[in-house]
Write a protein that holds these residues in place. Structure first.
Motif, PDB file in Angstrom:
ATOM      1  N   TRP A  89       0.835  -1.200   0.000  1.00 39.71           N
ATOM      2  CA  TRP A  89       0.000   0.000   0.000  1.00 39.71           C
ATOM      3  C   TRP A  89       0.865   1.244   0.000  1.00 39.71           C
ATOM      4  CZ3 TRP A  89      -5.256  -0.149  -0.445  1.00 39.71           C
ATOM      5  CH2 TRP A  89      -5.839  -1.421  -0.334  1.00 39.71           C
ATOM      6  N   TYR A  90       0.381   2.238  -0.702  1.00 38.56           N
ATOM      7  CA  TYR A  90       1.008   3.559  -0.753  1.00 38.56           C
ATOM      8  C   TYR A  90       0.186   4.504   0.104  1.00 38.56           C
ATOM      9  CZ  TYR A  90       1.856   8.207  -2.907  1.00 38.56           C
ATOM     10  OH  TYR A  90       2.108   9.538  -3.131  1.00 38.56           O
ATOM     11  N   LEU A  91       0.794   5.034   1.164  1.00 45.00           N
ATOM     12  CA  LEU A  91       0.105   5.981   2.032  1.00 45.00           C
ATOM     13  C   LEU A  91       0.087   7.326   1.323  1.00 45.00           C
ATOM     14  CD1 LEU A  91       0.669   3.569   3.834  1.00 45.00           C
ATOM     15  CD2 LEU A  91       1.197   5.112   5.697  1.00 45.00           C
ATOM     16  N   GLU A  92      -0.910   7.458   0.475  1.00 43.56           N
ATOM     17  CA  GLU A  92      -0.995   8.532  -0.521  1.00 43.56           C
ATOM     18  C   GLU A  92      -1.180   9.920   0.095  1.00 43.56           C
ATOM     19  OE1 GLU A  92      -4.399   9.808  -3.797  1.00 43.56           O
ATOM     20  OE2 GLU A  92      -4.236   7.730  -3.136  1.00 43.56           O
ATOM     21  N   ASP A  93      -2.161  10.054   0.959  1.00 45.88           N
ATOM     22  CA  ASP A  93      -2.468  11.352   1.579  1.00 45.88           C
ATOM     23  C   ASP A  93      -2.451  11.218   3.092  1.00 45.88           C
ATOM     24  OD1 ASP A  93      -2.977  12.828  -0.830  1.00 45.88           O
ATOM     25  OD2 ASP A  93      -4.917  11.818  -0.988  1.00 45.88           O
ATOM     26  N   VAL A  94      -1.720  12.100   3.745  1.00 49.73           N
ATOM     27  CA  VAL A  94      -1.743  12.202   5.205  1.00 49.73           C
ATOM     28  C   VAL A  94      -2.130  13.645   5.514  1.00 49.73           C
ATOM     29  CG1 VAL A  94      -0.475  11.924   7.363  1.00 49.73           C
ATOM     30  CG2 VAL A  94       0.085  10.475   5.402  1.00 49.73           C
ATOM     31  N   LEU A  95      -3.391  13.839   5.892  1.00 45.94           N
ATOM     32  CA  LEU A  95      -3.953  15.179   6.040  1.00 45.94           C
ATOM     33  C   LEU A  95      -4.297  15.460   7.497  1.00 45.94           C
ATOM     34  CD1 LEU A  95      -6.471  14.982   3.044  1.00 45.94           C
ATOM     35  CD2 LEU A  95      -4.087  15.728   2.988  1.00 45.94           C
ATOM     36  N   ARG A  96      -4.202  16.742   7.886  1.00 43.69           N
ATOM     37  CA  ARG A  96      -4.537  17.123   9.256  1.00 43.69           C
ATOM     38  C   ARG A  96      -5.084  18.539   9.273  1.00 43.69           C
ATOM     39  NH1 ARG A  96      -0.766  20.339  11.785  1.00 43.69           N
ATOM     40  NH2 ARG A  96      -1.189  19.438  13.820  1.00 43.69           N
ATOM     41  N   PHE A  97      -5.939  18.803  10.241  1.00 45.60           N
ATOM     42  CA  PHE A  97      -6.362  20.185  10.482  1.00 45.60           C
ATOM     43  C   PHE A  97      -5.208  20.958  11.103  1.00 45.60           C
ATOM     44  CE2 PHE A  97     -10.792  18.687  10.158  1.00 45.60           C
ATOM     45  CZ  PHE A  97     -11.342  19.741   9.421  1.00 45.60           C
ATOM     46  N   ALA A  98      -5.162  22.241  10.825  1.00 38.77           N
ATOM     47  CA  ALA A  98      -4.073  23.074  11.350  1.00 38.77           C
ATOM     48  C   ALA A  98      -4.041  23.055  12.877  1.00 38.77           C
ATOM     49  CB  ALA A  98      -4.228  24.504  10.838  1.00 38.77           C
ATOM     50  N   ASP A  99      -5.207  22.898  13.517  1.00 42.07           N
ATOM     51  CA  ASP A  99      -5.265  22.914  14.992  1.00 42.07           C
ATOM     52  C   ASP A  99      -5.384  21.511  15.588  1.00 42.07           C
ATOM     53  OD1 ASP A  99      -7.788  22.351  14.103  1.00 42.07           O
ATOM     54  OD2 ASP A  99      -8.833  23.829  15.360  1.00 42.07           O
ATOM     55  N   ALA A 100      -5.025  20.507  14.827  1.00 40.63           N
ATOM     56  CA  ALA A 100      -5.094  19.121  15.326  1.00 40.63           C
ATOM     57  C   ALA A 100      -4.126  18.933  16.489  1.00 40.63           C
ATOM     58  CB  ALA A 100      -4.764  18.147  14.204  1.00 40.63           C
ATOM     59  N   PRO A 101      -4.418  18.016  17.411  1.00 40.75           N
ATOM     60  CA  PRO A 101      -3.517  17.761  18.538  1.00 40.75           C
ATOM     61  C   PRO A 101      -2.120  17.393  18.066  1.00 40.75           C
ATOM     62  CG  PRO A 101      -5.632  16.695  18.894  1.00 40.75           C
ATOM     63  CD  PRO A 101      -5.656  17.213  17.487  1.00 40.75           C
ATOM     64  N   ARG A 102      -1.124  17.817  18.803  1.00 38.71           N
ATOM     65  CA  ARG A 102       0.265  17.518  18.440  1.00 38.71           C
ATOM     66  C   ARG A 102       0.485  16.001  18.411  1.00 38.71           C
ATOM     67  NH1 ARG A 102       3.977  21.601  18.741  1.00 38.71           N
ATOM     68  NH2 ARG A 102       5.639  20.139  19.302  1.00 38.71           N
ATOM     69  N   GLY A 103       1.241  15.568  17.417  1.00 38.39           N
ATOM     70  CA  GLY A 103       1.554  14.148  17.289  1.00 38.39           C
ATOM     71  C   GLY A 103       0.482  13.328  16.587  1.00 38.39           C
ATOM     72  N   MET A 104      -0.633  13.982  16.209  1.00 32.47           N
ATOM     73  CA  MET A 104      -1.725  13.252  15.574  1.00 32.47           C
ATOM     74  C   MET A 104      -1.278  12.548  14.302  1.00 32.47           C
ATOM     75  SD  MET A 104      -3.986  13.211  12.872  1.00 32.47           S
ATOM     76  CE  MET A 104      -3.722  14.852  12.231  1.00 32.47           C
ATOM     77  N   ALA A 105      -0.514  13.237  13.439  1.00 29.61           N
ATOM     78  CA  ALA A 105      -0.068  12.646  12.179  1.00 29.61           C
ATOM     79  C   ALA A 105       0.852  11.449  12.425  1.00 29.61           C
ATOM     80  CB  ALA A 105       0.632  13.690  11.319  1.00 29.61           C
ATOM     81  N   ASP A 106       1.678  11.544  13.461  1.00 25.89           N
ATOM     82  CA  ASP A 106       2.564  10.435  13.809  1.00 25.89           C
ATOM     83  C   ASP A 106       1.752   9.194  14.197  1.00 25.89           C
ATOM     84  OD1 ASP A 106       4.392  12.422  13.477  1.00 25.89           O
ATOM     85  OD2 ASP A 106       5.190  12.377  15.509  1.00 25.89           O
ATOM     86  N   LEU A 107       0.752   9.404  15.038  1.00 29.14           N
ATOM     87  CA  LEU A 107      -0.083   8.289  15.479  1.00 29.14           C
ATOM     88  C   LEU A 107      -0.879   7.714  14.305  1.00 29.14           C
ATOM     89  CD1 LEU A 107      -1.090   6.604  17.887  1.00 29.14           C
ATOM     90  CD2 LEU A 107      -2.929   8.295  18.179  1.00 29.14           C
ATOM     91  N   LEU A 108      -1.331   8.581  13.422  1.00 30.52           N
ATOM     92  CA  LEU A 108      -2.116   8.156  12.261  1.00 30.52           C
ATOM     93  C   LEU A 108      -1.305   7.235  11.354  1.00 30.52           C
ATOM     94  CD1 LEU A 108      -4.701   8.323  10.600  1.00 30.52           C
ATOM     95  CD2 LEU A 108      -3.903  10.502   9.666  1.00 30.52           C
TER      96      LEU A 108
END
Length: 378
Positions: A249-268
């Protein structure tokens, strides 16, 4: 003459009854053939991608905006854009191992007859090695981090940045869940997220071609993973595209809101990789980091002095439009199992490199943005 062409001739000469007999006979011999008779170019390409997609961009490259080319004899297809004299292929030829070289050379020959040059971008090392001839050369343009999902278990100092981020997100109450892309509520949530994401990009402009943000395109073939905060609000989204030929699988898009909790993208990303592994996937990639130097370069000796200077210049200046350095740091924190170099395969000859570069710029940037981009780089 190929069997399928013989069947076509019989259709014209002997009438529908006899031709149908031959067509059915050929279909029994080749199970892929029925999908190849559809007149819908996107359906054909999607069928071929589901069989032969090896390049991580194979699904992303299929778009109504692109042109397409098919060869019935080899049961193959190509998605490409055309800019001036360049036919720019998004990735690689969709064909079987036995047919890919023959099919690609047919496409190149067709382009020559139309007085066009062909370039492939980005290609894997495997594809590039097949077509390094007196007419083509490969130039490294980036690298992708890959994960062996059945053995990946990052620990120690190398993974401390990833652990710090995932722990922050967990303490903030973020949870990751598989998502069903169907439904008006989910569509509205993702639409708001995409709007917020695009508005906060450094470039301040929506990039096109392989960098186009289109999470719902071919959604039935993708996997969606949503990040939600303690109130249930979607604060991030990861969209994964299949790489069928590599069971990955290719993790194509990793998107976040500007005010998302810190580290959210890492956990995702972390939880997505774990869930893909649990589902039986063998590999995953976070996709190309343009201009990254990671991984071996099997064709370093082919890169001219001027091409190296151009790449170094691009690396220094293009960060003002897109944070490539930050992108590389983000992907590296997940401790990939290995990095794979990616290349542009271009014709040899005077001015070919500059023509391909020009075609690429016109493919990814809006026309009214190109002039200002050029001024900044200069």
């Amino acid at each position: 003459m190929s069997n399928i062409l013989i069947a076509s001739e019989l259709m014209a000469i002997a009438g529908a009854g006899l031709s149908t007999y031959y067509l059915r006979r050929e279909m029994k011999k080749n199970g892929n053939m029925p999908s190849f008779f559809t007149t819908d170019k996107i359906e054909k390409l999607l069928h071929l991608q589901s069989l032969y997609g090896y390049n991580e961009h194979s699904l992303v490259s299929i778009s109504e905006k692109n042109r397409s080319w098919f060869d019935f004899e080899t049961q193959s297809g190509i998605s490409y854009t055309e800019h001036g004299k360049i036919r720019l292929v998004a990735g690689e030829t969709l064909a079987s191992e036995e047919s890919i070289e023959n099919a690609t050379r047919k496409f190149i020959e067709t382009a020559k007859q139309d007085k066009k040059l062909v370039a492939f971008l980005p290609t894997t090392e495997k594809f590039a090695k097949t077509f390094i001839t007196n007419d083509f050369k490969a130039v490294k343009i980036g690298a992708s981090p890959y994960f062996d999902l059945q053995t990946w278990n990052p620990r120690g100092d190398k993974a401390k940045k990833m652990r710090a981020g995932t722990n922050q997100a967990k303490r903030a109450g973020v949870i990751i869940e598989k998502a069903d892309p169907r439904g008006k509520k989910f569509f509205a949530e993702v639409s708001r997220l995409c709007e917020n994401w695009s508005g906060n990009c450094r470039a301040g402009v929506q990039l096109g071609w392989l960098l186009d943000l289109a999470p719902f395109r071919d959604a039935e073939r993708k996997k969606f993973f949503a990040a939600r905060d303690s109130t249930g609000k979607m604060v991030g989204l990861l969209v994964a595209s299949p790489i069928p030929a590599r069971e990955g699988w290719y993790l194509e898009d990793v998107l976040r809101f500007a005010d998302a909790p810190r580290g959210m993208a890492d956990l995702l990303v972390y939880e997505t990789l774990k869930m893909l592994a649990k589902d039986g996937a063998k590999i995953a990639t976070l996709g190309t980091v343009p201009l990254a130097t990671d991984g071996n370069d099997s064709f370093a000796n082919q890169t001219s002095f001027f091409e190296k200077k151009f790449i170094n210049l691009s690396r220094r200046h293009l960060n003002s439009f897109y944070n490539f350095d930050g992108l590389r740091r983000f992907k590296a924190k997940f401790v990939p199992s290995w990095w794979e170099s990616e290349y542009v395969l271009i014709p040899k000859g005077f001015c070919a490199s500059s023509r391909v570069a020009n075609a690429f710029i016109h493919a990814i940037l809006p026309k009214d943005f190109i002039k200002s981009a050029v001024r900044r780089v200069i």
